[in-house]
Design a protein around this motif. Structure first.
Motif, short mmCIF file in Angstrom:
data_model
loop_
_atom_site.label_atom_id
_atom_site.label_comp_id
_atom_site.label_asym_id
_atom_site.label_seq_id
_atom_site.Cartn_x
_atom_site.Cartn_y
_atom_site.Cartn_z
N TYR A 1 0.84 -1.37 0.10
CA TYR A 1 -0.10 0.04 -0.14
C TYR A 1 0.82 1.36 0.14
O TYR A 1 0.44 2.25 -0.64
N ILE B 1 1.61 1.83 -3.69
CA ILE B 1 0.43 2.35 -4.36
C ILE B 1 0.49 3.91 -3.99
O ILE B 1 0.36 4.69 -5.03
N ASN B 2 0.59 4.31 -2.69
CA ASN B 2 0.73 5.62 -2.45
C ASN B 2 1.85 6.34 -3.14
O ASN B 2 1.43 7.70 -3.59
N ILE C 1 1.10 7.39 -6.49
CA ILE C 1 0.17 8.33 -6.68
C ILE C 1 0.81 9.57 -6.64
O ILE C 1 0.55 10.63 -7.31
N PHE D 1 -8.59 2.25 -2.18
CA PHE D 1 -8.13 2.94 -3.46
C PHE D 1 -9.20 2.95 -4.69
O PHE D 1 -8.72 3.02 -5.81
N CYS E 1 -8.86 5.92 -6.58
CA CYS E 1 -7.52 6.43 -7.01
C CYS E 1 -7.62 7.20 -8.29
O CYS E 1 -8.59 6.76 -9.34
N ILE F 1 -5.69 1.63 -11.95
CA ILE F 1 -5.13 0.34 -11.15
C ILE F 1 -5.57 -0.98 -11.98
O ILE F 1 -6.90 -0.96 -12.06
#
Length: 363
Positions: free
Chosen positions: A129, A132-133, A136, A160, A163, A167
């Motif tokens: 995670y 993923i952050n 972004i 998300f 998002c 993804i």
């Protein structure tokens, strides 16, 4: 209340000082010894925190000199056309699986002028995670997520769903989450495996999944196998159907624990005639434990697996295994991303890749 691991506290401390400018671009951060003293902790803990920040491109190391803060002005320029490919693991036994996905993704994205950055969360959901952050926050164009270490009802991927960048999930499908996905025809493969066993005269047929975290992949394969048995009036022996084990999440790839589990499974199910296993690694462990018990493959038990990777060459009899065509999975994931970026198509896309059963002597 959960207590945050010390390495995480240390990591957040360093990250905060990078973000507020205390640790300046291209300058060194405190040494490992200094951080050990500051947090009253071991070098192992410090290195774990620093390693993660290096993997996340906040820091970089110069051998024999020290650890420096990344130049973010350069880094941001580099992310303009970047797509982040995040794997849940880099276990050497998965290296061929991962590299084929990378080849497929790169083949398509390069034609659109997009680059890929590859990251591994090393079996840690929190790290997944974080990555993923980071994608972004750093301006990546999209994310391809290969694997997830949580079941659908518990996954933090729910955070998300809104998002701002696409993804796409590979080899996993979340029914209740809106993400695009590229998956295999797992049900059809399970059905074909069952049909193959039955054609060879097997009546006592089993399925073995070595992990505690169930997924859309194993559910599809198991359901296909069971349906083929029902359609052919084969009695389902529930003792032979292992859809999950008690493998601890943090030790999900503890092959000694899985081997012991397989050993007991074989001891307790001497009527087993055909077994469909989750992947080639599991097949190798089955082959090893069967040999220890004097069980012959395929004379006593027929064996079918998934992967069709280099590990097949280890088997003396040759492993019958499904080629999952993961390079095509990578290509299709990249195509979905390009379509979303160029055409702004917001309809959910689920692409299924047909598997190919490669027949060898284990079945």
């Amino acid at each position: 209340m959960d207590v945050q691991p010390k390495y995480k506290t240390l990591k957040n401390y360093v990250l905060k000082h990078i973000q507020d400018g205390t640790y300046k671009t291209k300058e060194t951060i405190p040494s490992e010894n200094e951080l050990c003293k500051l947090f009253d902790t071991s070098r192992v803990t410090v290195r774990k925190a620093i390693d993660e920040l290096v993997h996340e491109n906040y820091l970089y190391r110069v051998q024999g000199v020290g650890t420096f803060v990344q130049d973010f002005s350069y880094h941001k320029q580099d992310t303009t056309n970047r797509v982040d490919l995040i794997f849940h693991d880099n276990n050497f036994l998965f290296s061929e699986f991962n590299s084929n996905i990378i080849l497929g993704v790169e083949k398509v994205l390069s034609q659109a002028g997009l680059n890929i950055a590859t990251y591994y969360s090393m079996n840690n959901a929190d790290s997944q995670y974080d990555k993923i952050n980071n994608a972004i926050n750093e301006g990546a164009k999209a994310i391809i997520l290969c694997g997830c270490l949580e079941e659908e009802k518990n996954t933090k991927l729910k955070e998300f769903v809104n998002c701002p960048i696409p993804i796409v999930c590979i080899d996993r499908y979340f029914e209740t989450l809106p993400f695009d996905a590229v998956i295999g025809e797992d049900f059809d493969a399970g059905y074909e495996a069952g049909k193959t066993f039955i054609e060879h005269g097997c009546n006592n047929i089993g399925y073995y999944y070595p992990y505690s975290i169930e997924s859309s992949v194993t559910k599809g394969r198991l359901n296909g196998l069971l349906q083929s048995m029902k359609d052919n009036d084969i009695v389902i022996n529930e003792n032979l159907v292992i859809s999950h084990t008690n493998t601890k999440k943090e030790n999900v790839y503890d092959y000694n624990a899985i081997s012991n589990n397989i050993h007991n499974y074989l001891l307790n199910n001497k009527d087993l005639q055909g077994i469909l296993v989750f992947n080639d690694i599991t097949a190798l462990l089955f082959y090893k434990e069967a040999a220890r018990l004097g069980i012959r493959i395929p004379e006593d038990i027929e064996l079918i697996s998934f992967g069709n990777f280099y590990i097949d060459s280890i088997f003396e009899v040759g492993l019958t295994s499904f080629n999952q065509h993961v390079d095509k999975m990578g290509e299709e994931a990249a195509k979905i991303i390009i379509n979303r970026l160029i055409n702004k198509d917001d309809r959910r896309k689920i692409v299924k890749i047909k598997y190919e059963l490669v027949r060898r002597k284990s079945c």
